[in-house]
Design a protein around this motif. Structure first.
Motif, PDB file in Angstrom:
ATOM      1  N   GLU A  72       0.815  -1.217   0.000  1.00 54.91           N
ATOM      2  CA  GLU A  72       0.000   0.000   0.000  1.00 54.91           C
ATOM      3  C   GLU A  72       0.850   1.268   0.000  1.00 54.91           C
ATOM      4  OE1 GLU A  72      -3.796   1.499  -0.477  1.00 54.91           O
ATOM      5  OE2 GLU A  72      -3.172  -0.611  -0.335  1.00 54.91           O
ATOM      6  N   TYR A  73       2.068   1.169   0.466  1.00 57.73           N
ATOM      7  CA  TYR A  73       3.003   2.296   0.453  1.00 57.73           C
ATOM      8  C   TYR A  73       3.169   2.857  -0.950  1.00 57.73           C
ATOM      9  CZ  TYR A  73       7.630   4.604   0.680  1.00 57.73           C
ATOM     10  OH  TYR A  73       8.671   5.491   0.578  1.00 57.73           O
ATOM     11  N   TYR A  74       3.095   1.975  -1.960  1.00 60.12           N
ATOM     12  CA  TYR A  74       3.275   2.400  -3.358  1.00 60.12           C
ATOM     13  C   TYR A  74       1.940   2.696  -4.048  1.00 60.12           C
ATOM     14  CZ  TYR A  74       7.923   0.450  -2.669  1.00 60.12           C
ATOM     15  OH  TYR A  74       9.193   0.180  -2.186  1.00 60.12           O
ATOM     16  N   ILE A  75       0.837   2.567  -3.325  1.00 58.88           N
ATOM     17  CA  ILE A  75      -0.481   2.776  -3.924  1.00 58.88           C
ATOM     18  C   ILE A  75      -1.087   4.078  -3.414  1.00 58.88           C
ATOM     19  CG2 ILE A  75      -2.775   1.780  -4.292  1.00 58.88           C
ATOM     20  CD1 ILE A  75      -1.490  -0.984  -3.751  1.00 58.88           C
ATOM     21  N   THR A  76      -1.441   4.114  -2.146  1.00 55.88           N
ATOM     22  CA  THR A  76      -1.985   5.341  -1.547  1.00 55.88           C
ATOM     23  C   THR A  76      -1.072   5.880  -0.458  1.00 55.88           C
ATOM     24  OG1 THR A  76      -3.266   4.068   0.072  1.00 55.88           O
ATOM     25  CG2 THR A  76      -4.354   4.615  -2.012  1.00 55.88           C
ATOM     26  N   GLY A  77       0.106   5.263  -0.303  1.00 60.59           N
ATOM     27  CA  GLY A  77       1.040   5.683   0.731  1.00 60.59           C
ATOM     28  C   GLY A  77       1.938   6.822   0.303  1.00 60.59           C
ATOM     29  N   ASP A  78       3.042   6.979   1.003  1.00 67.20           N
ATOM     30  CA  ASP A  78       3.925   8.137   0.816  1.00 67.20           C
ATOM     31  C   ASP A  78       5.115   7.861  -0.094  1.00 67.20           C
ATOM     32  OD1 ASP A  78       2.348   9.681   2.507  1.00 67.20           O
ATOM     33  OD2 ASP A  78       3.397   8.971   4.296  1.00 67.20           O
ATOM     34  N   ALA A  79       5.070   6.805  -0.874  1.00 67.35           N
ATOM     35  CA  ALA A  79       6.173   6.520  -1.795  1.00 67.35           C
ATOM     36  C   ALA A  79       6.317   7.655  -2.804  1.00 67.35           C
ATOM     37  CB  ALA A  79       5.923   5.209  -2.523  1.00 67.35           C
ATOM     38  N   PRO A  80       7.535   7.936  -3.283  1.00 66.45           N
ATOM     39  CA  PRO A  80       7.717   8.951  -4.329  1.00 66.45           C
ATOM     40  C   PRO A  80       6.896   8.600  -5.566  1.00 66.45           C
ATOM     41  CG  PRO A  80       9.828   8.321  -3.363  1.00 66.45           C
ATOM     42  CD  PRO A  80       8.810   7.348  -2.832  1.00 66.45           C
ATOM     43  N   ASP A  81       6.440   9.611  -6.268  1.00 64.91           N
ATOM     44  CA  ASP A  81       5.589   9.386  -7.437  1.00 64.91           C
ATOM     45  C   ASP A  81       6.260   8.497  -8.485  1.00 64.91           C
ATOM     46  OD1 ASP A  81       3.563  10.811  -6.322  1.00 64.91           O
ATOM     47  OD2 ASP A  81       3.814  12.598  -7.566  1.00 64.91           O
ATOM     48  N   ARG A  82       7.563   8.659  -8.660  1.00 64.07           N
ATOM     49  CA  ARG A  82       8.271   7.832  -9.658  1.00 64.07           C
ATOM     50  C   ARG A  82       8.195   6.351  -9.284  1.00 64.07           C
ATOM     51  NH1 ARG A  82       9.558   4.710 -12.579  1.00 64.07           N
ATOM     52  NH2 ARG A  82      11.339   4.529 -13.973  1.00 64.07           N
TER      53      ARG A  82
END
Length: 282
Positions: A72-82
């Protein structure tokens, strides 16, 4: 070899090709349901990157990423957009045959001029190409809508929404696409949600009705329906997990509603009875 998703994509007969290219292709689009934020239309937002456009609020893509095991970090979390875009590109590789695969590539072709395949390996190339295009004036929210041939669109709006951005768009003579609200009362339907009580308080505030009973809730909803109607709303949309039908007497619904307001645990049958009563009222 036939080009990937060429101009005859899905048009497998001459009749289909004639009907589409001679008639349907250039007809105006009346979009009765979308998730575009009316504030973004009013302010003519310019996106910084393709992740903001594709993954900022697209729950269909989110669902596929979750099915693919993406954190979920890469979906709605705070992961960088790239990094979010990379995870979507890797997910897209697994979706051949899914409409999202076709739709994503059609958008890449028509708006960004990219005719290849988006994958984990090509993600960097596509990221750079799309972001460069998005920096141009013709890729602002309003211009994307205009490029798409849309003449009317309906946003998705909660009964507590002020609809102030719709009014601003209406008063702006420089944009000739009609933008109307659509009624989406899911939060009033979902008595089992953790935020139900807080939502009812907001609804009471904007409707001017003190909500202590299900009868009060219906009065508040009618008030907001009138408010939406005055501002051009003529369609509704509901996100139901399933189609329920559990009829109950009025006094039972009132008791269930009071339990919901008190944040007491509700049984599945009680939840279904309340949702049935609410949907039948609407």
């Amino acid at each position: 070899m036939k080009a990937f998703m060429d101009e005859q994509f899905l048009l497998s007969t001459q009749t289909a090709q004639k009907l589409f290219h001679n008639y349907a292709e250039h007809m105006p689009i009346l979009d009765y349901h979308c998730h575009i934020n009316p504030q973004e239309i009013a302010e003519d937002r310019q996106f910084s990157n393709i992740t903001e456009v594709w993954l900022g609020g697209d729950h269909y893509k989110w669902r596929q990423m979750r099915s693919n095991g993406v954190d979920e970090y890469y979906i709605t979390g705070d992961a960088p957009d790239r990094e979010k875009f990379q995870k979507w590109a890797e997910t897209l590789e697994t979706l051949i045959g899914n409409p999202l695969y076709h739709w994503s590539h059609l958008e890449l072709q028509r708006y960004f001029g990219y005719k290849g395949h988006l994958s984990g390996e090509t993600a960097e190339e596509v990221w750079n190409l799309c972001n460069e295009k998005l920096r141009t004036p013709q890729m602002s929210v309003r211009n994307i809508i205009k490029q798409s041939g849309v003449t009317l669109l309906c946003t998705t709006d909660d009964p507590v929404d002020s609809l102030e951005w719709h009014q601003k768009i209406k008063e702006d003579g420089s944009f000739d696409v009609q933008v109307l609200p659509a009624w989406r009362p899911d939060k009033a339907t979902n008595i089992d949600a953790a935020i139900f009580t807080e939502y009812i308080e907001k609804l009471a505030g904007v409707s001017g009705v003190e909500i202590k009973s299900f009868a009060d809730l219906k009065k508040a909803i009618v008030n907001r329906m009138a408010y939406f109607d005055e501002r051009g709303c003529c369609v509704s949309d509901h996100g139901l997990d399933y189609v329920m039908y559990e009829p109950a007497a009025d006094n039972e619904i009132e008791a269930i509603f009071r339990k919901g307001l008190a944040k007491e645990a509700l049984t599945p049958a009680e939840i279904a009875k309340y949702k049935t009563a609410f949907m039948l009222f609407l």
